[in-house]
Motif scaffolding. Sequence first.
Motif, short mmCIF file in Angstrom:
data_model
loop_
_atom_site.label_atom_id
_atom_site.label_comp_id
_atom_site.label_asym_id
_atom_site.label_seq_id
_atom_site.Cartn_x
_atom_site.Cartn_y
_atom_site.Cartn_z
N ASP A 64 19.81 -9.70 50.21
CA ASP A 64 21.19 -9.76 49.72
C ASP A 64 21.48 -8.63 48.73
O ASP A 64 22.12 -8.83 47.69
N GLY A 65 20.96 -7.44 49.00
CA GLY A 65 21.22 -6.29 48.17
C GLY A 65 20.32 -6.14 46.96
O GLY A 65 20.47 -5.18 46.21
N VAL A 66 19.37 -7.06 46.77
CA VAL A 66 18.44 -7.00 45.64
C VAL A 66 17.07 -6.60 46.17
O VAL A 66 16.58 -7.19 47.14
N ARG A 72 15.54 -17.93 57.84
CA ARG A 72 16.98 -18.10 57.99
C ARG A 72 17.72 -16.85 57.53
O ARG A 72 18.64 -16.37 58.22
N LEU A 73 17.35 -16.28 56.39
CA LEU A 73 18.01 -15.07 55.91
C LEU A 73 17.69 -13.86 56.79
O LEU A 73 18.53 -12.99 56.99
N TYR A 74 16.48 -13.82 57.32
CA TYR A 74 16.10 -12.70 58.19
C TYR A 74 16.88 -12.76 59.50
O TYR A 74 17.31 -11.72 60.02
N MET A 125 6.17 -18.91 59.43
CA MET A 125 6.99 -17.70 59.47
C MET A 125 6.88 -17.04 60.84
O MET A 125 5.89 -17.19 61.52
N ASP A 126 7.95 -16.37 61.23
CA ASP A 126 7.95 -15.68 62.51
C ASP A 126 6.83 -14.65 62.53
O ASP A 126 6.77 -13.75 61.70
N ARG A 127 5.93 -14.75 63.50
CA ARG A 127 4.77 -13.85 63.55
C ARG A 127 5.15 -12.43 63.94
O ARG A 127 4.35 -11.52 63.82
N ARG A 128 6.37 -12.23 64.42
CA ARG A 128 6.78 -10.88 64.82
C ARG A 128 7.19 -10.03 63.63
O ARG A 128 7.44 -8.86 63.76
N LEU A 138 10.15 -17.23 44.08
CA LEU A 138 9.41 -17.88 45.15
C LEU A 138 10.37 -18.24 46.28
O LEU A 138 11.46 -18.78 46.02
N MET A 139 9.97 -17.96 47.50
CA MET A 139 10.83 -18.23 48.66
C MET A 139 9.99 -18.88 49.73
O MET A 139 8.88 -18.43 50.05
#
Length: 305
Positions: free
Chosen positions: A16-18, A57-59, A1-4, A49-50
């Motif tokens: 996505d709104g949830v 990608r979603l971020y 995952m991106d460490r930032r 679970l993601m």
Amino acid sequence: MDRRINIRAGNRITIDGVDYILENMVPSQTPGGADELQLKDFRTHRIRLMGQEDFDRLYAASKITVWDPKAGRAAALDVPPCDNGDDCGTCKPCTAAARQRALQQLMIAFDDAREARGISKTDIALQAFLDQQSCRWPADVGPIPKAAVFRRLLRECGVPGDRRVRDLRPVVSKSRSKKPRMHQLVENALWNLADEKFWSNRKFTYDDLHADLVTEIAATNAERTTKGLPLLKAPSETTVWRMVTRHCDFDHLRKRLGARVAGRMFKPLKGRLTASRILETAIMDHTWFDCHVIDDEHLVPVGRP
């Protein structure tokens, strides 16, 4: 995952709104496999679970919002997009959106320069950087920000490596004076009625207080009409209830409900808790332990106690 991306267990995330709550990281059962995030739906309490690739990608597509526990969810653009297309650049929505994009590029350029050359955030260093970038600043989006304003934007709008347009929301000062909910004459009439009828009679309800206040305001407006003065606006029942409840103290509650009820609500307890045997006294708070409960059968983390 991106460490930032600065997130931890317990943070609120919108995908996505949830709305979800990040519970923990589920370690991979295979050596070298990717770990997964365990998210719980804020409304239905279902587990999702993601994987790390899906989250990144979603971020990157701005479909994930990480809430700040202190400031709340970052607001979107305050102005709607223009319907005239990309050629429009004179209306206020397009100008505001263009200025936000210019500020985003300016902060990204500062983050890159700070990482490469170690620029400080003093007034002299920031003003020198802004003077250097003034030649690249668009002319149709207003003046370039000053050093103090730019420092505040760097502190409150995103973090280095994550400067997005939607974080550039206007910051409203908390010390700014607010418009009063009711006229001063209406408020004085409310407190006079409360002292005469409400606090001394427990059968006199909030609805009765609001009805008497509306009647008195109507009589006052009749006199103001003859004098050519503006009419007073009667507050709603909710506003009357909120004002009276907020100013409820020991003396007022003693007049209305008695000294016993008032003392139980306002006077502190004397003495201290004592325990004569084991488990007689329990003190609880909501601090999470730095451990995870593992399911014995499936070896999957089920939460933090």
